[in-house]
Design an enzyme around this catalytic site. Structure first.
Site, PDB file in Angstrom:
ATOM      1  N   GLU A  64      -6.068  26.899  -2.894  1.00  0.00           N
ATOM      2  CA  GLU A  64      -5.829  26.271  -4.118  1.00  0.00           C
ATOM      3  C   GLU A  64      -5.698  27.448  -5.306  1.00  0.00           C
ATOM      4  O   GLU A  64      -4.984  27.464  -6.238  1.00  0.00           O
ATOM      5  CB  GLU A  64      -7.025  25.271  -4.636  1.00  0.00           C
ATOM      6  CG  GLU A  64      -6.853  24.738  -5.673  1.00  0.00           C
ATOM      7  CD  GLU A  64      -5.629  23.593  -5.913  1.00  0.00           C
ATOM      8  OE1 GLU A  64      -4.642  23.788  -6.907  1.00  0.00           O
ATOM      9  OE2 GLU A  64      -5.577  22.865  -5.084  1.00  0.00           O
ATOM     10  N   GLU A  71       1.906  29.568  -8.968  1.00  0.00           N
ATOM     11  CA  GLU A  71       2.528  28.828  -9.934  1.00  0.00           C
ATOM     12  C   GLU A  71       2.594  29.790 -11.191  1.00  0.00           C
ATOM     13  O   GLU A  71       3.613  29.532 -12.024  1.00  0.00           O
ATOM     14  CB  GLU A  71       2.007  27.705 -10.233  1.00  0.00           C
ATOM     15  CG  GLU A  71       1.893  26.675  -9.100  1.00  0.00           C
ATOM     16  CD  GLU A  71       1.141  25.079  -9.345  1.00  0.00           C
ATOM     17  OE1 GLU A  71       0.380  24.955 -10.442  1.00  0.00           O
ATOM     18  OE2 GLU A  71       1.291  24.335  -8.770  1.00  0.00           O
TER      19      GLU A  71
END
Length: 121
Positions: A64, A71
């Site tokens: 994560e 991102e």
């Protein structure tokens, strides 16, 4: 040497704080990981199984973190929505999904027999 380590640790904690503050999925994954460990102790799971549950939980959290970093990086490189940006985001999100599914399967394999035994006793 110590000073450089402390600077690196400070940067790492700053990044962790940022993700904790801004990423709801990370907070959910931490909560689920904590609940899994608590359940493991309540159901008297073996030390090896607890270690495995902690390991797969940590893998999900690390992925994560990597997903979030990827991102931000692709948004920086290509701020406008672009097919390549979408693909990178989708693929890195898929790594978290695959790890989460694997962690869930391991959790079910460890907990289900104990839960069934607890309920039927």
């Amino acid at each position: 040497m110590v000073s450089k380590f402390l600077q690196s640790a400070k940067a790492a904690f700053r990044g962790l704080t940022l993700v904790l503050r801004e990423e709801p999925n990370f907070r959910i994954e931490i909560f689920v990981g904590g609940a899994v460990v608590l359940l493991a102790f309540l159901l008297r799971v073996s030390r090896l199984e607890v270690a495995l549950l902690i390991l797969v939980s940590m893998i999900v959290l690390v992925l994560e973190l990597s997903n979030t970093a990827a991102e931000h990086l692709v948004d920086l490189l290509r701020p406008r929505l672009h097919e390549s940006v979408r693909r990178v985001k989708d693929i890195t999100a898929a790594t978290v999904l695959v790890a989460s599914i694997g962690a869930a399967v391991i959790g079910v394999a460890i907990f289900l027999p104990r839960i069934i035994a607890f309920v039927t006793d």
